[in-house]
Design an enzyme around this catalytic site. Structure first.
Site, PDB file in Angstrom:
ATOM      1  N   GLY A  56      37.792  39.224  42.861  1.00  0.00           N
ATOM      2  CA  GLY A  56      39.155  39.730  42.728  1.00  0.00           C
ATOM      3  C   GLY A  56      39.791  40.235  44.012  1.00  0.00           C
ATOM      4  N   ASP A 112      40.256  44.968  44.007  1.00  0.00           N
ATOM      5  CA  ASP A 112      41.613  44.637  43.570  1.00  0.00           C
ATOM      6  C   ASP A 112      42.195  45.748  42.715  1.00  0.00           C
ATOM      7  OD1 ASP A 112      39.804  44.145  41.506  1.00  0.00           O
ATOM      8  OD2 ASP A 112      40.482  42.113  41.086  1.00  0.00           O
ATOM      9  N   ASP A 115      39.739  50.444  37.431  1.00  0.00           N
ATOM     10  CA  ASP A 115      40.050  50.562  36.000  1.00  0.00           C
ATOM     11  C   ASP A 115      39.142  51.651  35.418  1.00  0.00           C
ATOM     12  OD1 ASP A 115      41.141  49.788  33.500  1.00  0.00           O
ATOM     13  OD2 ASP A 115      39.570  48.328  33.175  1.00  0.00           O
ATOM     14  N   LYS A 143      44.504  52.083  37.602  1.00  0.00           N
ATOM     15  CA  LYS A 143      44.923  52.452  36.239  1.00  0.00           C
ATOM     16  C   LYS A 143      44.265  53.791  35.938  1.00  0.00           C
ATOM     17  CE  LYS A 143      45.065  47.798  34.151  1.00  0.00           C
ATOM     18  NZ  LYS A 143      44.282  46.879  33.268  1.00  0.00           N
ATOM     19  N   PHE A 164      47.111  44.619  31.104  1.00  0.00           N
ATOM     20  CA  PHE A 164      46.317  43.617  31.799  1.00  0.00           C
ATOM     21  C   PHE A 164      47.220  42.796  32.708  1.00  0.00           C
ATOM     22  CE2 PHE A 164      43.849  39.700  32.318  1.00  0.00           C
ATOM     23  CZ  PHE A 164      42.625  40.241  32.679  1.00  0.00           C
ATOM     24  N   VAL A 165      46.890  42.779  34.001  1.00  0.00           N
ATOM     25  CA  VAL A 165      47.725  42.069  34.972  1.00  0.00           C
ATOM     26  C   VAL A 165      46.910  40.981  35.682  1.00  0.00           C
ATOM     27  CG1 VAL A 165      49.291  44.007  35.371  1.00  0.00           C
ATOM     28  CG2 VAL A 165      47.222  43.801  36.781  1.00  0.00           C
ATOM     29  N   ASP A 171      42.445  37.638  38.048  1.00  0.00           N
ATOM     30  CA  ASP A 171      42.414  36.448  37.191  1.00  0.00           C
ATOM     31  C   ASP A 171      42.424  36.788  35.715  1.00  0.00           C
ATOM     32  OD1 ASP A 171      39.692  37.517  37.070  1.00  0.00           O
ATOM     33  OD2 ASP A 171      39.182  35.635  36.075  1.00  0.00           O
ATOM     34  N   ARG A 177      44.734  33.583  40.076  1.00  0.00           N
ATOM     35  CA  ARG A 177      44.442  34.353  41.296  1.00  0.00           C
ATOM     36  C   ARG A 177      45.392  33.985  42.429  1.00  0.00           C
ATOM     37  NH1 ARG A 177      39.477  36.889  40.386  1.00  0.00           N
ATOM     38  NH2 ARG A 177      37.889  35.684  39.309  1.00  0.00           N
TER      39      ARG A 177
HETATM   40  P1  5GP Z   1      36.280  48.756  36.480  1.00  0.00           P
HETATM   41  O1  5GP Z   1      34.879  48.416  36.856  1.00  0.00           O
HETATM   42  O2  5GP Z   1      36.923  49.838  37.308  1.00  0.00           O
HETATM   43  O3  5GP Z   1      36.447  48.994  34.996  1.00  0.00           O
HETATM   44  O4  5GP Z   1      37.136  47.467  36.665  1.00  0.00           O
HETATM   45  C1  5GP Z   1      37.304  46.907  37.865  1.00  0.00           C
HETATM   46  C2  5GP Z   1      37.351  45.417  37.724  1.00  0.00           C
HETATM   47  O5  5GP Z   1      37.859  45.030  36.442  1.00  0.00           O
HETATM   48  C3  5GP Z   1      38.303  44.872  38.729  1.00  0.00           C
HETATM   49  O6  5GP Z   1      37.625  44.526  39.916  1.00  0.00           O
HETATM   50  C4  5GP Z   1      38.869  43.665  38.016  1.00  0.00           C
HETATM   51  O7  5GP Z   1      38.040  42.556  38.291  1.00  0.00           O
HETATM   52  C5  5GP Z   1      38.776  43.984  36.569  1.00  0.00           C
HETATM   53  N1  5GP Z   1      40.070  44.430  36.000  1.00  0.00           N
HETATM   54  C6  5GP Z   1      40.414  45.665  35.594  1.00  0.00           C
HETATM   55  N2  5GP Z   1      41.681  45.699  35.127  1.00  0.00           N
HETATM   56  C7  5GP Z   1      42.157  44.444  35.263  1.00  0.00           C
HETATM   57  C8  5GP Z   1      43.425  43.825  34.967  1.00  0.00           C
HETATM   58  O8  5GP Z   1      44.422  44.427  34.511  1.00  0.00           O
HETATM   59  N3  5GP Z   1      43.524  42.497  35.259  1.00  0.00           N
HETATM   60  C9  5GP Z   1      42.487  41.769  35.774  1.00  0.00           C
HETATM   61  N4  5GP Z   1      42.713  40.490  35.990  1.00  0.00           N
HETATM   62  N5  5GP Z   1      41.288  42.312  36.054  1.00  0.00           N
HETATM   63  C10 5GP Z   1      41.128  43.639  35.814  1.00  0.00           C
HETATM   64 MG    MG Z   2      36.892  42.591  40.288  1.00  0.00          MG
END
Ligand code: 5GP
Ligand code: MG
Length: 191
Positions: A56, A112, A115, A143, A164-165, A171, A177
């Protein structure tokens, strides 16, 4: 514009402006850290290591490092948390070995989007085990309402609501992407 795009949340111009500013801030802070170590940030090799978390962060990292006029190197890691047609994290898992040579260097983890925090928590814990000089985290999107893991976010491009973006490296099921803007998809784009 692809028919499945619902709307643009952050335009390519807004992204470019913000990423340039982040690059300037990061290189100012890292240059200061390297000077405090007693080295010249324009000359001394391998004090600063940028670690994009693939896949990402690839587009963001490519723009970010080109906004950083200093000596630095790159190491890549691959982590997956959204296998296939999923928009909910299934927990972060390393898909590649961590670079083994981070000890005593200033490490910047680039992702990227932040979350739940599971990805940055996982990678930064593993990096810590190598005793780097410092660890910074840098994300394009945040987020904040979704956080379940305690993660320090040192550099953040934009805070966004829980939606979700895709685009600019992000992606859905491997696609989108390559879009230059950060966009939301129409509901029927999801399988
Ligand atoms: P975390 O591990 O913080 O929950 O999530 C991080 C990863 O989740 C990011 O690197 C990304 O790959 C994916 N992710 C989280 N939110 C989104 C979103 O809104 N869109 C997309 N495409 N990927 C997300
Ligand atoms: Mg990622």
């Amino acid at each position: 514009m692809l028919p499945e795009i619902d709307r643009i949340l952050i335009s390519r111009d807004e992204i470019n402006e913000r990423v340039s500013a982040m690059g300037k801030q990061l290189s100012a802070d890292l240059s200061e850290a390297v000077r405090e170590d007693g080295h010249d940030p324009l000359a001394h090799p391998d004090r600063v290591v940028m670690v994009p978390i693939l896949t990402g962060a690839m587009v963001f990292a490519a723009d970010l490092i080109r906004a950083m006029p200093m000596k630095l190197s790159l190491r890549l890691v691959t982590v997956s948390s959204y296998p296939g047609q999923s928009t909910e994290s299934k927990g972060a898992a390393m898909r590649s070995a961590l670079p083994p040579d981070l000890a005593d260097r200033h490490v910047v983890l680039i992702d990227d989007i932040l979350d739940t925090g599971s990805t940055l928590r996982l990678v930064s814990d593993l990096v810590s085990e190598q005793s780097p000089a410092s660890i910074r985290t840098c994300v394009l999107l945040d987020k904040p309402d979704r956080r379940t893991h305690d993660v320090a976010c040192d550099y953040r491009g934009f805070s966004i609501p829980d939606e979700f973006v895709v685009g600019y490296g992000l992606d859905y099921d491997g696609f989108y992407r390559n879009l230059p803007d950060i966009v939301a998809l129409k509901p029927d784009a999801f399988a």
